[in-house]
Design an enzyme around this catalytic site. Structure first.
Site, mmCIF file in Angstrom:
data_model
loop_
_atom_site.group_PDB
_atom_site.id
_atom_site.type_symbol
_atom_site.label_atom_id
_atom_site.label_comp_id
_atom_site.label_asym_id
_atom_site.label_seq_id
_atom_site.Cartn_x
_atom_site.Cartn_y
_atom_site.Cartn_z
ATOM 1 N N GLY A 45 -2.370 32.299 -30.198
ATOM 2 C CA GLY A 45 -3.699 32.519 -29.623
ATOM 3 C C GLY A 45 -4.377 33.747 -30.200
ATOM 4 C CB CYS A 46 -3.163 37.176 -30.770
ATOM 5 S SG CYS A 46 -2.744 37.461 -29.032
#
Length: 153
Positions: A45-46
């Site tokens: 996600g990051c």
């Protein structure tokens, strides 16, 4: 822990970036700062969020915006993350967790039934006067930059 709300003066900070240089919020007075908090370098996600900001970085710069990413990872981890994904913006190493606590994003989380403390994904838009203009509570990692641009258009 602090709770930062829209309209508040943004908590001041002075932390090291990926190169060990000290970066302070006061360095950007007179400019709009996009301060995005994310849990961990190089996680799915990051990475999606950082790469979306990378891919749309020119649009942010064209509007005169300063983009700063923050996680509790150290300088070495940030430098590696930047190198691997060619990120053109600064990442701040909040290893002592003062910044995540000041902005109220150091929170209790749960994964696979395990409770732990971690960084909530949240973006703060700080106006030229140093006030919180907007807070994006629900960041969509694949369109994080568009969420910012939509608020500022």
């Amino acid at each position: 822990m602090a709770t930062v709300k829209q309209g508040d003066i943004a908590p001041a900070f002075s932390v090291n970036d990926q190169n060990g240089n000290q970066v302070s919020l006061s360095d950007f007075l007179g400019k709009t700062v996009i301060l995005f908090f994310y849990p961990k370098d190089a996680t799915p996600g990051c990475t999606a969020e950082a790469c979306d900001f990378r891919d749309n970085y020119q649009s942010l710069q064209d509007k005169g915006l300063v983009l700063l990413g923050v996680s509790t990872d150290d300088e070495k981890s940030h430098a590696k993350f930047i190198g691997k994904f060619q990120l053109p913006f600064t990442l701040l190493a909040d290893t002592d967790k003062k910044l995540v606590e000041a902005y109220g994003v150091w929170v209790e989380k749960s994964m696979y039934g395990k409770i732990y403390m971690g960084t909530a994904r949240k973006t703060f838009i700080i106006n030229a006067e140093g006030k919180i203009a907007h807070i994006i509570e629900k960041v969509e990692t694949s369109r994080a930059s568009q969420q910012v641009l939509d608020l500022l258009s």
